[in-house]
Write a protein that holds these residues in place. Structure first.
Motif, PDB file in Angstrom:
ATOM      1  N   GLU A   1      -2.514  17.112 -56.593  1.00  0.00           N
ATOM      2  CA  GLU A   1      -2.228  16.352 -55.381  1.00  0.00           C
ATOM      3  C   GLU A   1      -3.193  16.760 -54.270  1.00  0.00           C
ATOM      4  N   ALA A   2      -3.841  15.783 -53.658  1.00  0.00           N
ATOM      5  CA  ALA A   2      -4.711  16.078 -52.520  1.00  0.00           C
ATOM      6  C   ALA A   2      -3.845  16.505 -51.344  1.00  0.00           C
ATOM      7  N   LEU A   3      -4.152  17.655 -50.772  1.00  0.00           N
ATOM      8  CA  LEU A   3      -3.341  18.213 -49.706  1.00  0.00           C
ATOM      9  C   LEU A   3      -3.992  17.918 -48.363  1.00  0.00           C
ATOM     10  N   ALA A   4      -3.263  17.208 -47.511  1.00  0.00           N
ATOM     11  CA  ALA A   4      -3.775  16.969 -46.166  1.00  0.00           C
ATOM     12  C   ALA A   4      -3.704  18.244 -45.333  1.00  0.00           C
ATOM     13  N   SER A   5      -2.715  19.088 -45.589  1.00  0.00           N
ATOM     14  CA  SER A   5      -2.557  20.347 -44.868  1.00  0.00           C
ATOM     15  C   SER A   5      -1.712  21.282 -45.708  1.00  0.00           C
ATOM     16  N   LEU A   6      -1.874  22.579 -45.477  1.00  0.00           N
ATOM     17  CA  LEU A   6      -1.190  23.612 -46.257  1.00  0.00           C
ATOM     18  C   LEU A   6      -0.944  24.805 -45.348  1.00  0.00           C
ATOM     19  N   THR A   7       0.243  25.387 -45.438  1.00  0.00           N
ATOM     20  CA  THR A   7       0.543  26.582 -44.666  1.00  0.00           C
ATOM     21  C   THR A   7       1.433  27.501 -45.496  1.00  0.00           C
ATOM     22  N   ALA A   8       1.644  28.723 -45.016  1.00  0.00           N
ATOM     23  CA  ALA A   8       2.456  29.699 -45.752  1.00  0.00           C
ATOM     24  C   ALA A   8       3.022  30.715 -44.770  1.00  0.00           C
ATOM     25  N   ALA A   9       4.141  31.347 -45.159  1.00  0.00           N
ATOM     26  CA  ALA A   9       4.754  32.411 -44.367  1.00  0.00           C
ATOM     27  C   ALA A   9       5.419  33.383 -45.333  1.00  0.00           C
TER      28      ALA A   9
ATOM     29  N   PRO B   1       2.726  20.071 -41.593  1.00  0.00           N
ATOM     30  CA  PRO B   1       4.010  20.757 -41.449  1.00  0.00           C
ATOM     31  C   PRO B   1       3.868  22.038 -40.641  1.00  0.00           C
ATOM     32  N   ARG B   2       4.876  22.304 -39.822  1.00  0.00           N
ATOM     33  CA  ARG B   2       4.937  23.546 -39.060  1.00  0.00           C
ATOM     34  C   ARG B   2       6.041  24.402 -39.678  1.00  0.00           C
ATOM     35  N   LEU B   3       5.630  25.453 -40.377  1.00  0.00           N
ATOM     36  CA  LEU B   3       6.556  26.314 -41.114  1.00  0.00           C
ATOM     37  C   LEU B   3       6.740  27.622 -40.378  1.00  0.00           C
ATOM     38  N   SER B   4       7.990  28.037 -40.196  1.00  0.00           N
ATOM     39  CA  SER B   4       8.304  29.339 -39.610  1.00  0.00           C
ATOM     40  C   SER B   4       9.336  30.027 -40.495  1.00  0.00           C
ATOM     41  N   VAL B   5       9.114  31.303 -40.786  1.00  0.00           N
ATOM     42  CA  VAL B   5      10.021  32.097 -41.612  1.00  0.00           C
ATOM     43  C   VAL B   5      10.335  33.385 -40.866  1.00  0.00           C
ATOM     44  N   ALA B   6      11.626  33.699 -40.711  1.00  0.00           N
ATOM     45  CA  ALA B   6      12.067  34.928 -40.059  1.00  0.00           C
ATOM     46  C   ALA B   6      12.066  36.080 -41.065  1.00  0.00           C
ATOM     47  N   PRO B   7      12.110  37.339 -40.598  1.00  0.00           N
ATOM     48  CA  PRO B   7      12.179  38.469 -41.526  1.00  0.00           C
ATOM     49  C   PRO B   7      13.331  38.366 -42.516  1.00  0.00           C
ATOM     50  N   SER B   8      14.462  37.745 -42.125  1.00  0.00           N
ATOM     51  CA  SER B   8      15.625  37.623 -42.998  1.00  0.00           C
ATOM     52  C   SER B   8      15.430  36.592 -44.104  1.00  0.00           C
TER      53      SER B   8
ATOM     54  N   THR C   1      11.069  40.788 -47.424  1.00  0.00           N
ATOM     55  CA  THR C   1      11.169  41.216 -48.816  1.00  0.00           C
ATOM     56  C   THR C   1       9.870  40.966 -49.587  1.00  0.00           C
ATOM     57  N   GLY C   2       8.903  40.302 -48.959  1.00  0.00           N
ATOM     58  CA  GLY C   2       7.675  39.930 -49.648  1.00  0.00           C
ATOM     59  C   GLY C   2       7.732  38.562 -50.291  1.00  0.00           C
ATOM     60  N   THR C   3       8.802  37.807 -50.053  1.00  0.00           N
ATOM     61  CA  THR C   3       8.911  36.444 -50.577  1.00  0.00           C
ATOM     62  C   THR C   3       8.038  35.512 -49.744  1.00  0.00           C
ATOM     63  N   VAL C   4       7.188  34.741 -50.411  1.00  0.00           N
ATOM     64  CA  VAL C   4       6.249  33.841 -49.737  1.00  0.00           C
ATOM     65  C   VAL C   4       6.757  32.410 -49.855  1.00  0.00           C
ATOM     66  N   THR C   5       6.702  31.673 -48.762  1.00  0.00           N
ATOM     67  CA  THR C   5       7.024  30.248 -48.761  1.00  0.00           C
ATOM     68  C   THR C   5       5.768  29.463 -48.428  1.00  0.00           C
ATOM     69  N   PHE C   6       5.414  28.512 -49.293  1.00  0.00           N
ATOM     70  CA  PHE C   6       4.296  27.600 -49.052  1.00  0.00           C
ATOM     71  C   PHE C   6       4.858  26.241 -48.649  1.00  0.00           C
ATOM     72  N   ALA C   7       4.159  25.530 -47.784  1.00  0.00           N
ATOM     73  CA  ALA C   7       4.544  24.165 -47.417  1.00  0.00           C
ATOM     74  C   ALA C   7       3.280  23.337 -47.280  1.00  0.00           C
TER      75      ALA C   7
ATOM     76  N   GLN D   1       7.284  25.455 -51.787  1.00  0.00           N
ATOM     77  CA  GLN D   1       7.466  26.252 -52.995  1.00  0.00           C
ATOM     78  C   GLN D   1       7.579  27.714 -52.606  1.00  0.00           C
ATOM     79  N   VAL D   2       8.378  28.465 -53.338  1.00  0.00           N
ATOM     80  CA  VAL D   2       8.655  29.870 -53.043  1.00  0.00           C
ATOM     81  C   VAL D   2       8.073  30.749 -54.136  1.00  0.00           C
ATOM     82  N   ARG D   3       7.341  31.772 -53.714  1.00  0.00           N
ATOM     83  CA  ARG D   3       6.849  32.814 -54.629  1.00  0.00           C
ATOM     84  C   ARG D   3       7.684  34.061 -54.389  1.00  0.00           C
ATOM     85  N   LEU D   4       8.346  34.551 -55.433  1.00  0.00           N
ATOM     86  CA  LEU D   4       9.203  35.722 -55.329  1.00  0.00           C
ATOM     87  C   LEU D   4       8.370  36.999 -55.324  1.00  0.00           C
ATOM     88  N   PRO D   5       8.941  38.121 -54.876  1.00  0.00           N
ATOM     89  CA  PRO D   5       8.159  39.365 -54.811  1.00  0.00           C
ATOM     90  C   PRO D   5       7.583  39.806 -56.150  1.00  0.00           C
ATOM     91  N   ASP D   6       8.199  39.409 -57.283  1.00  0.00           N
ATOM     92  CA  ASP D   6       7.657  39.813 -58.589  1.00  0.00           C
ATOM     93  C   ASP D   6       6.500  38.921 -59.035  1.00  0.00           C
TER      94      ASP D   6
END
Length: 450
Positions: free
Chosen positions: A122-130, A197-204, A134-140, A162-167
């Protein structure tokens, strides 16, 4: 937090590297600051700051042929309070190719080898991550569903996460929103499809993702989805009931909403965006409770607002900064809000000076609610009948609820400088990163405030 009398305590700036092939990305957590930039050979340099100084620069080399390397663009950089980090880049000459990322472990301090993010072609117009504590990464990302019309316009606009887990394992892609663009027949001056997309992730792990899309009459609809602390998927998309006025103006130009988002540890969110009023832009803010209840829409700035920046700390204290054009040059204004409260009266933090142009302000809020704002002022020269940027200065101001912002003071830059970012940690610790140049080339610089 230092007193006003102690405020100007920036350490001597440190050269991190350069010359960069573009602007640096910068992010900071409570114990780590990271700056990243692309070199002319398309490799990526990463500098990490812990305590009063930045350490040695590390290099990340994207995949591809190093004799004729692909053009690389930095997409996202985020840091968690524990010292985890994620860096994401795309290949600009291959829009349908998979982006790549590298994750830093806060436990080992090591960056993972570059890995591809499966975008399913898929051609991505924009991509971000937070990244959370715990080290869990969220991409949007905003994609085209892998489909285009004969004219090259997207047939589908899709907002996915999509979520990438710490493992290192990935959860399935979640499609939060998908639409056929509704304004394919509008003039080219009007924005099409979804905004970035504007992605924000808190420490929790609580998160909010926000975007806007076309609506009737040249307006834009602000949408968002929330994720509860500890959850791995977002709830359904929601819409702010008041449509934004996007344009076009008398010159045929549409207004970009410059949508901003932030979230606290409990899952409460703040959204902010521009809307046209009488040919100029006003700044609006929307508070959302953890269970999705919308507070009353607030008008933060009268007409003349531009380039808003929003910051929210883990406990829910918020700050907004923007450029304000009652006259030229622009002034930098800031409004602050304690957790659960509306934004207070805006204050002007930049002085009149001799500036002729002011760039987008940078903003950070520390765990106690103190707000640091910094900006770049340009001074212009003239050659014949043409104006050019002659010099620039970097400025900053510090504010605490119940007290005034400190008078504007200069960051310790020299030559021609452009601010890349600022970050704040506990006990008044702050870091700033900028690019500065003299006669030839440019340097990426960093300075620490304690």
């Amino acid at each position: 937090m230092p007193s006003v009398a102690e405020a100007n305590r920036w350490r001597a700036p440190q050269r991190l590297g350069g010359p960069p092939a573009g602007a640096a990305l910068f992010a900071g957590g409570s114990s780590l600051s990271v700056a990243a930039w692309i070199n002319p050979d398309q490799s990526i340099d990463v500098a990490e700051g812990v305590g009063p100084r930045f350490g040695p620069v590390r290099q990340v080399r994207p995949s591809g042929n190093m004799i004729n390397p692909p053009l690389v663009g930095l997409a996202a950089l985020a840091v968690s309070p524990r010292g985890d980090a994620v860096l994401v880049w795309v290949f600009r000459d291959s829009p349908g190719g998979p982006p790549e990322y590298s994750v830093r472990s806060g436990l080992s301090g090591q960056w993972s080898p570059p890995a591809a993010l499966d975008n399913r072609g898929e051609a991505l117009a924009s991509l971000t991550a937070a990244i959370d504590s715990t080290g869990t990464v969220t991409f949007a990302w905003d994609g085209n569903g892998g489909t285009t019309s004969p004219t090259g316009a997207p047939i589908v606009n899709a907002l996915r996460t999509q979520v990438r887990l710490p493992d290192g394992s990935f959860l399935p892609v979640q499609t939060i929103s998908q639409d056929a663009p509704s304004n394919q027949g509008t003039p080219p001056s009007l924005p099409r499809g979804y905004s970035a997309p504007r992605l924000s992730v808190a420490p929790s792990g609580a998160a909010v993702v926000a975007w806007d899309r076309p609506a009737a009459g040249g307006r834009r609809e602000v949408l968002f989805a929330q994720r509860a602390p500890g959850a791995t998927s977002f709830g359904p998309r929601r819409a702010v009931p008041v449509l934004a006025r996007a344009g076009p103006d008398a010159g045929g130009r549409a207004l970009a909403l410059r949508l901003q988002s932030g979230v606290d540890n409990a899952g409460g969110a703040q959204l902010a965006w521009l809307s046209r009023s009488g040919g100029r832009a006003i700044l609006l803010a929307q508070q959302v409770s953890p269970d999705g209840q919308l507070a009353r829409l607030r008008r933060i700035s009268p007409p003349g607002a531009a380039d808003p920046q929003l910051a929210v700390n883990a406990r829910g204290d918020s700050a907004l900064a923007w450029r304000f054009y009652p006259t030229r040059p622009a002034r930098v204004r800031v409004a602050m809000a304690a957790r659960g409260h509306s934004f207070g009266r805006p204050v002007t933090v930049s002085g009149a000076g001799a500036a002729r142009s002011t760039l987008t302000p940078r903003l950070a809020v520390d765990p106690a609610g103190a707000t640091l704002v910094a900006w770049t002022d340009f001074r212009q020269g003239r050659r014949g009948n043409k104006l050019f940027a002659k010099s620039s200065r970097l400025w900053w101001s510090l504010g605490v609820r119940g007290r005034r912002f400190t008078p504007p003071a200069r960051l310790p830059s020299v030559g021609f400088a452009t601010l890349d970012g600022i970050a704040m940690g506990p006990k008044g610790h702050a870091v700033a990163v900028w690019a500065q140049s003299a006669e030839v080339g440019a340097d990426v610089m960093g300075a620490v405030f304690r």
